[in-house]
Design an enzyme around this catalytic site. Sequence first.
Site, PDB file in Angstrom:
ATOM      1  N   ARG A   1      14.576  52.188 -48.930  1.00 36.62           N
ATOM      2  CA  ARG A   1      13.597  52.692 -50.375  1.00 36.62           C
ATOM      3  C   ARG A   1      13.090  53.591 -49.056  1.00 36.62           C
ATOM      4  NH1 ARG A   1       8.019  50.905 -51.871  1.00 36.62           N
ATOM      5  NH2 ARG A   1       7.512  50.392 -49.569  1.00 36.62           N
TER       6      ARG A   1
ATOM      7  N   LYS B   1      -5.041   9.774 -71.384  1.00 34.36           N
ATOM      8  CA  LYS B   1      -4.862   8.165 -70.675  1.00 34.36           C
ATOM      9  C   LYS B   1      -4.678   7.199 -72.278  1.00 34.36           C
ATOM     10  CE  LYS B   1      -8.772   7.129 -69.068  1.00 34.36           C
ATOM     11  NZ  LYS B   1     -10.304   7.136 -69.130  1.00 34.36           N
TER      12      LYS B   1
ATOM     13  N   GLY C   1       9.417  47.841 -59.424  1.00 35.72           N
ATOM     14  CA  GLY C   1       8.084  47.699 -58.070  1.00 35.72           C
ATOM     15  C   GLY C   1       6.759  47.352 -59.436  1.00 35.72           C
ATOM     16  N   THR C   2       7.274  45.802 -58.916  1.00 36.07           N
ATOM     17  CA  THR C   2       6.153  45.535 -60.516  1.00 36.07           C
ATOM     18  C   THR C   2       4.301  45.393 -60.160  1.00 36.07           C
ATOM     19  OG1 THR C   2       6.115  43.143 -59.386  1.00 36.07           O
ATOM     20  CG2 THR C   2       7.381  43.861 -61.683  1.00 36.07           C
ATOM     21  N   ASN C   3       4.270  45.744 -58.163  1.00 38.44           N
ATOM     22  CA  ASN C   3       2.930  46.210 -57.905  1.00 38.44           C
ATOM     23  C   ASN C   3       2.572  47.412 -58.535  1.00 38.44           C
ATOM     24  OD1 ASN C   3       3.302  44.283 -55.839  1.00 38.44           O
ATOM     25  ND2 ASN C   3       3.751  44.504 -54.402  1.00 38.44           N
ATOM     26  N   ASP C   4       3.103  48.553 -57.917  1.00 39.27           N
ATOM     27  CA  ASP C   4       2.481  50.017 -58.838  1.00 39.27           C
ATOM     28  C   ASP C   4       2.925  50.020 -60.434  1.00 39.27           C
ATOM     29  OD1 ASP C   4       1.752  52.363 -57.410  1.00 39.27           O
ATOM     30  OD2 ASP C   4       3.520  52.253 -56.491  1.00 39.27           O
TER      31      ASP C   4
ATOM     32  N   ARG D   1      11.541  49.121 -46.787  1.00 44.33           N
ATOM     33  CA  ARG D   1      10.439  50.248 -46.632  1.00 44.33           C
ATOM     34  C   ARG D   1      10.599  51.359 -45.326  1.00 44.33           C
ATOM     35  NH1 ARG D   1       7.262  45.264 -47.791  1.00 44.33           N
ATOM     36  NH2 ARG D   1       6.607  45.360 -50.106  1.00 44.33           N
TER      37      ARG D   1
ATOM     38  N   ARG E   1      -0.139   6.296 -65.693  1.00 45.87           N
ATOM     39  CA  ARG E   1       0.107   7.531 -65.465  1.00 45.87           C
ATOM     40  C   ARG E   1       1.059   7.982 -64.550  1.00 45.87           C
ATOM     41  NH1 ARG E   1      -5.788   9.866 -64.026  1.00 45.87           N
ATOM     42  NH2 ARG E   1      -5.873   8.878 -62.021  1.00 45.87           N
TER      43      ARG E   1
ATOM     44  N   GLU F   1       8.769  51.926 -62.087  1.00 52.54           N
ATOM     45  CA  GLU F   1       7.688  51.365 -61.213  1.00 52.54           C
ATOM     46  C   GLU F   1       6.303  52.404 -61.768  1.00 52.54           C
ATOM     47  OE1 GLU F   1       6.835  51.545 -56.907  1.00 52.54           O
ATOM     48  OE2 GLU F   1       8.083  53.458 -56.543  1.00 52.54           O
TER      49      GLU F   1
ATOM     50  N   TYR G   1      18.142  40.557 -59.453  1.00 57.67           N
ATOM     51  CA  TYR G   1      17.891  39.425 -58.805  1.00 57.67           C
ATOM     52  C   TYR G   1      16.680  39.756 -57.895  1.00 57.67           C
ATOM     53  CZ  TYR G   1      17.819  44.323 -56.458  1.00 57.67           C
ATOM     54  OH  TYR G   1      17.483  45.344 -56.098  1.00 57.67           O
TER      55      TYR G   1
ATOM     56  N   SER H   1      14.818  48.885 -59.538  1.00 62.64           N
ATOM     57  CA  SER H   1      14.772  48.156 -59.061  1.00 62.64           C
ATOM     58  C   SER H   1      12.599  48.120 -59.543  1.00 62.64           C
ATOM     59  CB  SER H   1      14.784  47.754 -57.145  1.00 62.64           C
ATOM     60  OG  SER H   1      13.912  46.834 -56.588  1.00 62.64           O
TER      61      SER H   1
ATOM     62  N   HIS I   1      -5.788  43.798 -46.632  1.00 59.95           N
ATOM     63  CA  HIS I   1      -4.349  43.829 -45.875  1.00 59.95           C
ATOM     64  C   HIS I   1      -3.996  42.644 -45.312  1.00 59.95           C
ATOM     65  CE1 HIS I   1      -2.215  44.757 -42.950  1.00 59.95           C
ATOM     66  NE2 HIS I   1      -1.501  45.950 -43.692  1.00 59.95           N
TER      67      HIS I   1
HETATM   68  P1  ADP Z   1     -11.220   6.953 -65.354  1.00 60.87           P
HETATM   69  O1  ADP Z   1     -10.347   7.334 -66.126  1.00 60.87           O
HETATM   70  O2  ADP Z   1     -12.033   7.225 -64.225  1.00 60.87           O
HETATM   71  O3  ADP Z   1      -9.786   5.885 -64.332  1.00 60.87           O
HETATM   72  P2  ADP Z   1     -11.086   4.569 -67.331  1.00 60.87           P
HETATM   73  O4  ADP Z   1     -11.362   4.517 -68.336  1.00 60.87           O
HETATM   74  O5  ADP Z   1      -9.752   4.363 -67.195  1.00 60.87           O
HETATM   75  O6  ADP Z   1     -11.255   5.754 -66.005  1.00 60.87           O
HETATM   76  O7  ADP Z   1     -11.877   3.016 -66.785  1.00 60.87           O
HETATM   77  C1  ADP Z   1     -12.091   2.276 -65.154  1.00 60.87           C
HETATM   78  C2  ADP Z   1     -11.782   1.619 -65.166  1.00 60.87           C
HETATM   79  O8  ADP Z   1     -12.295  -0.099 -65.825  1.00 60.87           O
HETATM   80  C3  ADP Z   1     -10.605   0.865 -65.333  1.00 60.87           C
HETATM   81  O9  ADP Z   1      -9.763   1.236 -64.154  1.00 60.87           O
HETATM   82  C4  ADP Z   1     -10.208  -0.605 -65.414  1.00 60.87           C
HETATM   83  O10 ADP Z   1     -10.448  -1.374 -64.344  1.00 60.87           O
HETATM   84  C5  ADP Z   1     -12.223  -1.314 -66.258  1.00 60.87           C
HETATM   85  N1  ADP Z   1     -11.872  -0.725 -67.660  1.00 60.87           N
HETATM   86  C6  ADP Z   1     -11.542  -0.232 -68.557  1.00 60.87           C
HETATM   87  N2  ADP Z   1     -11.717  -0.127 -69.765  1.00 60.87           N
HETATM   88  C7  ADP Z   1     -11.505  -1.834 -69.540  1.00 60.87           C
HETATM   89  C8  ADP Z   1     -11.676  -2.955 -70.890  1.00 60.87           C
HETATM   90  N3  ADP Z   1     -11.156  -2.854 -71.292  1.00 60.87           N
HETATM   91  N4  ADP Z   1     -10.886  -3.419 -69.577  1.00 60.87           N
HETATM   92  C9  ADP Z   1     -11.477  -4.508 -68.383  1.00 60.87           C
HETATM   93  N5  ADP Z   1     -11.677  -3.359 -67.883  1.00 60.87           N
HETATM   94  C10 ADP Z   1     -12.031  -2.291 -68.370  1.00 60.87           C
HETATM   95 MG    MG Z   2      -9.341   4.877 -65.570  1.00 58.02          MG
HETATM   96 MG    MG Z   3       5.532  51.158 -55.098  1.00 61.92          MG
END
Ligand code: ADP
Ligand code: MG
Ligand code: MG
Length: 893
Positions: A631, A22, A779-782, A576, A333, A758, A865, A777, A453
């Site tokens: 084999r 984050k 035989g990584t199981n054995d 086999r 993210r 193996e 391979y 070849s 199995h």
């Molecule tokens: P999580 O990891 O659960 O997503 P966050 O840290 O992102 O938690 O916080 C959850 C929510 O809180 C965010 O999506 C946002 O809406 C609100 N939030 C976090 N920080 C602030 C901030 N500084 N101002 C306003 N809202 C915030």
């Molecule tokens: Mg969040």
């Molecule tokens: Mg074998």
Amino acid sequence: MAKLVYDFSEGGRDMKDLLGGKGANLAEMTGLGLPVPPGFIISTEACRAYLATGDVPPELAAEVDEHLAALEQGMGKRLGDPVDPLLVSVRSGAKFSMPGMMDTVLNIGLNDESVQGLAKQAGSERFAWDSYRRLLQMFGRTVLGVEGFEPVLEEVKRAKGTRNDLDLDEADLREVVGRFKALVQEHTGEPFPQDPRAQMDLATRAVFDSWNGERARLYRRQERIPADLGTAVNICSMVFGNLGMDSGTGVAFTRDPGSGAQGVYGDYLQNAQGEDVVAGIRNTIPLADLEGLDKASYAELMQTMRTLEEHYRDLCDIEFTVERGKLWMLQTRVGKRTAGAAFRIATQLVDEGLISEDEALDRVTGAQLARLMFPAFGADDDATKGQTLLGRGMGASPGAAVGKVVFDSATAVAWAARGEDVVLVRRETNPDDLAGMIAAQGVLTSRGGKTSHAAVVARGMGKTCVCGAEDLEVDLEARTVTSPDGTVVSEGDVLSIDGTSGAVFLGAVPVRPSPVVQYFEGELAPEQGDDLVRAVHRLIGHADDARRLGVRANADNTEDAERARRFGAAGIGLCRTEHMFLGERRQLVEDLVLADGPDAQGAALDALLPLQREDFAGILRAMDGLPVTVRLLDPPLHEFLPDLTDLSVELAVAEATGQQVEPKRHALLDAVRRLHESNPMIGLRGVRLGLVIPGLFGMQVRALAEAAAQLRSEGLDPRAEVMVPLVGAVQELEIVREEALRILAEVGVEALVGTMIEVPRAVLTAGQIAEAADFFSFGTNDLTQMSWGFSRDDVESSFFSRYLDLGIFGVSPFESIDREGVGRLVRLAVEEGRAARPGLKVGVCGEHGGDPDSVHFFHDAGLDYVSCSPFRVPVARLEAGRAAAAARSGETG
Ligand code: ADP
Ligand code: MG
Ligand code: MG
């Protein structure tokens, strides 16, 4: 100690180790000039120090002071100032997003005085008291561990005759605040902390502590996240979505994470804060409707989403707030997505010129491709809603299967032959059930785990399997399954099993076949398929262009060989031969074992020869022009004979009741006793069998050679290879090789003669063995079994879960190759084998050949391979391509 606190303007996206995901992304957005409320990050290093010593590092306070002072100066406000307070949020944020960590606390800095200042500054008493009650609620619950806030809020709403928090006015919220404070006092024996800085520090420690909370630990273990990373803490100045109807908070994706389709995906909630939007407090509106409410913020948001996609060159998810018509970005993210969306998005991004085709391979995984290949019940909950759940086992091999219950292999085959879908139900399965497993839509067992199995074989075949459904009672005599609530299912009744969730339903739940499999089968041309099929087609094509590793299949019947070829296998790496001695042919093996001289032995082998020849001819024909590695017989002979106990009982009963018994049965009992071993896996098997039973291996080689000669006379191009199992000394191989070459010459056929590697001794003498081997070849199981000294059939269910808990290994070494141990043996044998015989061809045919992580290792180790079950072939092709592309861009390891 190095610096512990970083301003948002100091970090960037590649500092996730130090700043958490984050924080690193908040810093990245700040650097991009996007509207992020200013703040700073307390690093994971501070957390690690805290966790190690039980206290925050002494230099932390001064660093926080410094950053806080700079923040205050920039904002022109002081934390918790009675007249014009700066408020902040305290947010956890580890390297990997982790549910189970402490929830964010908003509005830190409010107290009995600053709430008045906030009200004046904002011109809204209601807003200020709403913010204060939120602080008490969040801080009380997550930092102080006090419960019972929700019911108070509900009660006040009920008294007011509403269910909507927006109907609460200033007076109501003042009452709520009063009662919340009393709750804190009552449960902690102390008043709610009024000192803003104390609030911030307590929340910081609570975030650190939550790293070791029970839920977080559980999640880490499941997701294999290391336990020693620690979390960062983000201190972020507050912006307010709860300032009125021109404010609000929302979440969005830059594309649909379900389908990958481009567009506006998200939810928005007016006059709200933080988690309200996902917590179902009120009904959210679709993000697109924000355009009608606040055109400027909407336009800026769209522009920001484009900026983020272009910058991250991937789907992003975001959290944002609008404060009185001003947009603020609070998180982004690279977003999670379904397997289908991963493939679609990767190709879209190529088309948009954002990523290269090599990079596109990095955006999808073999595991995702495997997921796309299983048939499924319709959209999860809807399809199974209203169905009767009989019980649950382990989802051992994904997919969905519906069919009539049958209780043995023969019935499965018979019913399937007349066109019925069946589900084979057993307590547990064994090699004799194979035909029934192939015939069935799915397999259900009441015993055994994910490596039983049934589970292993079903996964290899791409067959749906639920195993270990222990609350279902399988009665093979009565031919019924009984659920815990007493529902009795008889043979012929219909069941549905979900190999992903492990659920077992009564009756037929609708299933749809995988279009991706239809594509690989050649039943669906890419142009006819939807965008998912076209995306898979393109990426697998690029993987094939990129990869250096060949991909072959493990197949021992014509049907599997044909499928493997359609799925893109460049030959068979392991055929086999043991399955070819089961069923009716057991009789011939019995004759072989009971033969009282060379003549009788020869007769038994002569009877087996034409049957073997036919087996091989079918497979060679299916793989015309491609190598087929056969084999020679590997398992101990007694596997083909009746069980010692069963036979003893049979004969004892016969004797007691005066029944007539064929003399041969007694001779058989003697043989079974003689062949009985306490450690069959390291007993008379593999090459040892070939050296002890004269003519056995010779018969197999002759059958193969004659099959090849026959096909050649038909104008085909058979490419047989002979592989000797369990070799530990070059002398063993030399004896078999000499006989094999003699027979091949007699029949007039050429074939490579190579060996499995193996047994650890084979690795250690690989240089010598290579002199007598045309190929290796692994035989990584054995090899795994013998390197660790684990009996694979026993240990996975006895102590592996303990080992996983203790972190001795992160994943079973039978699932993914143990690089440090067994992997070293592989590298050693490759190196010494090739030193002795330059250009020695080297492959792997154990189950690791289809495991994504292991495929990368085999690429690195320089193998030629991998060979895996037919259904895994596309997965291995993709992973081999990914490994090569990653190596090209220098991102290996
Ligand atoms: P999580 O990891 O659960 O997503 P966050 O840290 O992102 O938690 O916080 C959850 C929510 O809180 C965010 O999506 C946002 O809406 C609100 N939030 C976090 N920080 C602030 C901030 N500084 N101002 C306003 N809202 C915030
Ligand atoms: Mg969040
Ligand atoms: Mg074998």
